[in-house]
Design an enzyme around this catalytic site. Sequence first.
Site, PDB file in Angstrom:
ATOM      1  N   TRP A 130       0.800  -1.152  -0.105  1.00  0.00           N
ATOM      2  CA  TRP A 130       0.215  -0.119   0.009  1.00  0.00           C
ATOM      3  C   TRP A 130       1.223   1.312  -0.094  1.00  0.00           C
ATOM      4  O   TRP A 130      -0.159   2.132   0.009  1.00  0.00           O
ATOM      5  CB  TRP A 130      -0.513   0.203   1.634  1.00  0.00           C
ATOM      6  CG  TRP A 130      -0.716  -0.095   2.719  1.00  0.00           C
ATOM      7  CD1 TRP A 130       0.222  -1.545   3.600  1.00  0.00           C
ATOM      8  CD2 TRP A 130       0.403   1.050   2.920  1.00  0.00           C
ATOM      9  NE1 TRP A 130       0.753  -1.350   3.866  1.00  0.00           N
ATOM     10  CE2 TRP A 130       0.968  -0.463   4.381  1.00  0.00           C
ATOM     11  CE3 TRP A 130       1.275   1.803   3.015  1.00  0.00           C
ATOM     12  CZ2 TRP A 130       2.544   0.185   5.632  1.00  0.00           C
ATOM     13  CZ3 TRP A 130       2.063   2.325   3.777  1.00  0.00           C
ATOM     14  CH2 TRP A 130       2.076   2.196   5.106  1.00  0.00           C
ATOM     15  N   ASN A 131       2.057   1.489   0.170  1.00  0.00           N
ATOM     16  CA  ASN A 131       2.761   2.202   0.791  1.00  0.00           C
ATOM     17  C   ASN A 131       3.528   3.058  -0.657  1.00  0.00           C
ATOM     18  O   ASN A 131       2.865   4.939   0.028  1.00  0.00           O
ATOM     19  CB  ASN A 131       4.020   2.266   1.299  1.00  0.00           C
ATOM     20  CG  ASN A 131       4.775   0.765   0.476  1.00  0.00           C
ATOM     21  OD1 ASN A 131       4.544   0.411  -0.050  1.00  0.00           O
ATOM     22  ND2 ASN A 131       6.636   1.665   0.765  1.00  0.00           N
ATOM     23  N   LYS A 154      -2.918  -8.612  -7.357  1.00  0.00           N
ATOM     24  CA  LYS A 154      -3.170  -8.073  -6.029  1.00  0.00           C
ATOM     25  C   LYS A 154      -2.649  -7.017  -5.135  1.00  0.00           C
ATOM     26  O   LYS A 154      -1.636  -7.713  -4.549  1.00  0.00           O
ATOM     27  CB  LYS A 154      -2.814 -10.270  -4.674  1.00  0.00           C
ATOM     28  CG  LYS A 154      -3.616 -10.388  -3.795  1.00  0.00           C
ATOM     29  CD  LYS A 154      -3.511  -9.152  -2.907  1.00  0.00           C
ATOM     30  CE  LYS A 154      -4.444  -9.745  -1.004  1.00  0.00           C
ATOM     31  NZ  LYS A 154      -3.651  -8.891  -0.270  1.00  0.00           N
ATOM     32  N   HIS A 155      -3.328  -6.131  -5.145  1.00  0.00           N
ATOM     33  CA  HIS A 155      -3.088  -5.416  -4.011  1.00  0.00           C
ATOM     34  C   HIS A 155      -3.593  -5.079  -2.919  1.00  0.00           C
ATOM     35  O   HIS A 155      -4.564  -6.035  -2.417  1.00  0.00           O
ATOM     36  CB  HIS A 155      -3.891  -4.081  -4.560  1.00  0.00           C
ATOM     37  CG  HIS A 155      -2.502  -2.998  -4.788  1.00  0.00           C
ATOM     38  ND1 HIS A 155      -1.726  -3.049  -3.471  1.00  0.00           N
ATOM     39  CD2 HIS A 155      -2.623  -1.896  -5.707  1.00  0.00           C
ATOM     40  CE1 HIS A 155      -1.153  -1.058  -4.028  1.00  0.00           C
ATOM     41  NE2 HIS A 155      -1.371  -1.063  -5.531  1.00  0.00           N
ATOM     42  N   ALA A 156      -2.621  -4.305  -1.719  1.00  0.00           N
ATOM     43  CA  ALA A 156      -2.779  -4.222  -0.576  1.00  0.00           C
ATOM     44  C   ALA A 156      -4.206  -4.461  -0.486  1.00  0.00           C
ATOM     45  O   ALA A 156      -5.144  -2.889  -0.768  1.00  0.00           O
ATOM     46  CB  ALA A 156      -1.606  -3.221   0.465  1.00  0.00           C
ATOM     47  N   GLY A 206       6.377  -6.442  -0.094  1.00  0.00           N
ATOM     48  CA  GLY A 206       5.499  -6.196   0.773  1.00  0.00           C
ATOM     49  C   GLY A 206       6.914  -6.566   2.624  1.00  0.00           C
ATOM     50  O   GLY A 206       8.130  -7.112   2.411  1.00  0.00           O
ATOM     51  N   GLU A 228      10.529  -8.272  -3.347  1.00  0.00           N
ATOM     52  CA  GLU A 228      11.526  -6.815  -3.144  1.00  0.00           C
ATOM     53  C   GLU A 228      11.281  -6.556  -0.973  1.00  0.00           C
ATOM     54  O   GLU A 228       9.802  -6.245  -1.231  1.00  0.00           O
ATOM     55  CB  GLU A 228      10.992  -5.856  -3.844  1.00  0.00           C
ATOM     56  CG  GLU A 228      11.927  -4.712  -3.470  1.00  0.00           C
ATOM     57  CD  GLU A 228      11.326  -3.957  -2.390  1.00  0.00           C
ATOM     58  OE1 GLU A 228      11.328  -3.809  -0.869  1.00  0.00           O
ATOM     59  OE2 GLU A 228      10.655  -2.833  -2.417  1.00  0.00           O
ATOM     60  N   LEU A 229      11.695  -6.939   0.104  1.00  0.00           N
ATOM     61  CA  LEU A 229      10.382  -7.017   1.442  1.00  0.00           C
ATOM     62  C   LEU A 229      11.351  -6.170   1.783  1.00  0.00           C
ATOM     63  O   LEU A 229      11.346  -4.646   1.289  1.00  0.00           O
ATOM     64  CB  LEU A 229      11.624  -8.048   1.255  1.00  0.00           C
ATOM     65  CG  LEU A 229      11.330  -9.825   0.937  1.00  0.00           C
ATOM     66  CD1 LEU A 229      11.501 -10.657   1.630  1.00  0.00           C
ATOM     67  CD2 LEU A 229       9.742  -9.382   0.661  1.00  0.00           C
ATOM     68  N   CYS A 262      10.363   1.621   2.083  1.00  0.00           N
ATOM     69  CA  CYS A 262      11.777   0.363   2.404  1.00  0.00           C
ATOM     70  C   CYS A 262      12.865   0.891   2.166  1.00  0.00           C
ATOM     71  O   CYS A 262      13.754   0.046   3.078  1.00  0.00           O
ATOM     72  CB  CYS A 262      11.053  -0.833   1.504  1.00  0.00           C
ATOM     73  SG  CYS A 262      11.045  -0.605   0.001  1.00  0.00           S
TER      74      CYS A 262
END
Length: 465
Positions: A130-131, A154-156, A206, A228-229, A262
């Site tokens: 979502w960011n 599949k979005h937040a 996420g 990408e975490l 992030c």
Amino acid sequence: MSIRSINPATGELLERFDELSPEEIENKLRFAVETFKTYRRTNFEQRSQMLRRAADILEQRKNHWAHTISIEMGKTLRAAIAEVEKCASGCRYYAENSRRFLADESIQNETVKSYVRYLPIGPVLAIMPWNFPLWQVFRFAAPALMAGNVALLKHASNVPRSALNIEGILLEAGFPPGVFQTLLISSKVVGKIVSDDRVAAVTVTGSESAGASVGEAAGRSIKKVVMELGGSDPFIVMPSCDVEMAATVGVTARNINNGQSCIAAKRFIVHEKVYGSFENSFVERLRTLSVGDPLLPATDIGPLATAEIRNEIETQVDESVKKGARILVGGQRLEGPGNYYRPTALANIPKNCPVYSQEVFGPVALLFKVRDINEAIALANDSTFGLGSSVWTNDSAEAERFIQELESGQTFVNSMVVSDPRLPFGGIKRSGHGRELGIFGIREFVNAKTVHIAKTAQLERQDTE
């Protein structure tokens, strides 16, 4: 069950959406597969025309798209507009460069002809946060669609309006129905979709836990996944740099997107010779930041995206203070409606504090004092994360050591870490694997097919006819 859009500045329910039923999910998967059969045959010129049109649509109505972003997840309207503009830039970048990035690559050998051809692989599932509700998606979608793939998003669950806006933008731009589909679903059904044989690959941005769950499902299905975490990026300040500039940029780097990025600078590692001046400048600048309504032009920091995020940060800070960390500024929520938390800086942080080892996803800066470059590198690498790093020095030998020895996917010298369509983006360690953006990003979801043509008598005759 339903998916809800809630304004984090007020707590107001904006809209409620029904989740897709199993039958609706199945229909979308079938549609993606059928659409891919024809879309893969489009050429680069056709795809680039549609992607350029998407860029135009983004820019022409940027205030509209940005307003939706701000009221869904809380970033300032000014930052949201910049995000939309960046999406347009990313679309144009891949529209202009994808043909070159995916051109056949000749290989010299004893045969008549050998080369690598980059071919699309099919439906790619994107699990996005979502960011940066538009940028995170477009930086995947632009290269994926230009490569000839189709996408499932599949979005937040807290940004459904933005998710649907993206699908609408691409449809309006002329992409055929089925090329990009938004799935309004809960995280509970993601694993089943990841494991579906019709899904060719997965990309996830996420948390560590989300990455581990998706990676496990993808591994069982033996399919490609890009992750990408999280990140706990170091921001290293050495005596040779412009300390005032480092402090100014550092405040921006920590508080970008209300601190929810992030690649935000989180750990400020400062040489002892300049620590005092850096701390004073940094803290003074934090005090000047305006916290409030994200739609107002004067606001620097809006609310955190959810109440759960604010509560988690509050717990991380409070527990760290109990273990010996010292609050330099902030350290508390704002009373009243909205998920607001004051810009905060902590110092004297023991290793057993939660903030030492965990990612802090909000406006909380961690300040550390070190004696030399060896201690700076050791402290920077004392993390399970390895996404970005920013170093501030005017000593070329120091810069080279940082570039060589920092355990991160990116090192920026005398600037804050940012994403740029031209630069590969990604991390190492528990920050994930694979790359987005640049030439590396578009080549993540293609079949790099080796072609080897041996000359035969028949081929010779055909060549001369």
